[in-house]
Design a protein around this motif. Sequence first.
Motif, PDB file in Angstrom:
ATOM      1  N   MET A   1       0.840  -1.191   0.000  1.00 38.29           N
ATOM      2  CA  MET A   1       0.000   0.000   0.000  1.00 38.29           C
ATOM      3  C   MET A   1       0.877   1.243   0.000  1.00 38.29           C
ATOM      4  SD  MET A   1      -2.819   1.303   2.821  1.00 38.29           S
ATOM      5  CE  MET A   1      -1.563   1.744   4.027  1.00 38.29           C
ATOM      6  N   ASP A   5      -2.390   5.629  -2.214  1.00 36.14           N
ATOM      7  CA  ASP A   5      -3.552   4.754  -2.065  1.00 36.14           C
ATOM      8  C   ASP A   5      -4.356   5.124  -0.822  1.00 36.14           C
ATOM      9  OD1 ASP A   5      -2.807   3.433  -4.325  1.00 36.14           O
ATOM     10  OD2 ASP A   5      -2.071   1.635  -3.319  1.00 36.14           O
ATOM     11  N   VAL A  63      -6.717   2.174  -7.147  1.00 32.58           N
ATOM     12  CA  VAL A  63      -5.793   2.036  -6.022  1.00 32.58           C
ATOM     13  C   VAL A  63      -5.877   0.626  -5.475  1.00 32.58           C
ATOM     14  CG1 VAL A  63      -5.885   4.492  -5.430  1.00 32.58           C
ATOM     15  CG2 VAL A  63      -7.554   2.908  -4.420  1.00 32.58           C
ATOM     16  N   PHE A  64      -4.908   0.306  -4.606  1.00 29.88           N
ATOM     17  CA  PHE A  64      -4.830  -1.013  -3.981  1.00 29.88           C
ATOM     18  C   PHE A  64      -4.867  -2.118  -5.032  1.00 29.88           C
ATOM     19  CE2 PHE A  64      -6.406   1.685  -0.535  1.00 29.88           C
ATOM     20  CZ  PHE A  64      -5.498   1.363   0.456  1.00 29.88           C
TER      21      PHE A  64
END
Length: 466
Positions: A1, A5, A63-64
């Motif tokens: 991460m 993020d 994201v992620f």
Amino acid sequence: MTAQDALALLPEAALLAAAVGGLLVGLWTPQRAQRRVAWIAVVGCLVSAAAAAAVLGDPVRTVFSGTWTVDATTGVVRLAVAAATAAVVVLLRTELAGHPRETEAYVLTLLVALGADALAGTTDALLLVAAYLLASVPAYTLTAFRKDARGTEAALKYYLLSALVGVVLLVGAAALVLGTGRTGYAAVSASLPAAAPAVAALAALGLLAAVLFKAGAVPVHFWVPDAVDGASPAVAALISTVPKIGAVAAAFRLVAGPFAETPAGLALGVALVAAASMTLGNLAAFWQTSLQRLLAYSTISQVGYLLMIVAVAGTVELAAPALRLYLAAYAVTNIGAFAAVAAVPRRTTLVGWAAGVTGRPWLLVSLVVCLLGLVGTPPTAVFLGKLGAFTTAADGGYAWLVVLAAVNSVASLFYYLRWVAPAFRAVTSTRPRRGTVPRPAVVVLHTAAATSLLLGMTAGLLGASA
């Protein structure tokens, strides 16, 4: 991460922080001062809304590892969820002041909101499962929070049906992995066309059944009337608004993403569900005398109009903007309708509400604005949302669905007028006022009505200038 993020999920972090912080503060706060937790919840919602608004115009990003998408649809759902949740907390404060579990109610409300955000933003089937559970489990508890017979029965039905659909969701996710070896929507979109048609169909059925259940669409709508009617007005407003807008956004992503090419007939299936939802919801609402049960069937019909846009997801360019406008408009208007119920406590029938509103014309005016909004009357926001739904459905080749939706919109006037007519006679009578009304609920009602008009006129002017 990465740090980027984490910052991308700041609106959700604000809701989570408010839930955890509120729970900890509530543990060390005297029962008479539990309103502090309500303030924490409202502030958390406002921070979430501000964080969502700050990035609303930013480019689309994932994201992620691609499991969460931050785009305009996510942003609008975040704003609508935060605003609706703040309003629900205000209504809950009116209902639960001094309740020994007041803190827990606010925390559970925030968790439902967090689940709705996750439903709207997820682009991974496994995260969809987690979001489904997060938006569901706290809602069961809130439905039975009053611990009366109706609420307990409603929560039990809600739980059992949700558990059953949750199993279907897991089967769909498993089928997705079996057919593609992936759970991320982007990877699935590239691999699913090559999978066996039966596996693809099972995956689509499982995932869509779950989000349609949360949205309250036919044929997985059976929990809605009992849950909404058995819960308090504030909880009814929550479960019929917040998870619903997240679920509709999730359905849109599924139809436009992993299932855009397969299976064949999926779009038509969604259109048929839309037709069934709007028609059954309206017909069932015609002769209801309980206000919350009437609004429960109204929310089922509203899902039908929203699904008109979902049916053409990925094929009509204006589908996503139309969906965003409709979701925001629906959230504001539906919260206002339930605030009207909360504004006249313990009078939950058509006749009872009319007696309670005697001598209070402004309550009726705001109610009329909200109900006309649900019908789709200009210049309310839902009018523009329905106009967008009708336009996109027509552009997608579903002219028959547009005609059916127009007929249903006109027909819905009947049961809304059944609410308004006796209240109008009571307001115009010379009888004195009876009792008092909770000011917070009145403020939420007036604010919702004004926001519906403002959003409708503002969006209309922006569309005209464009």
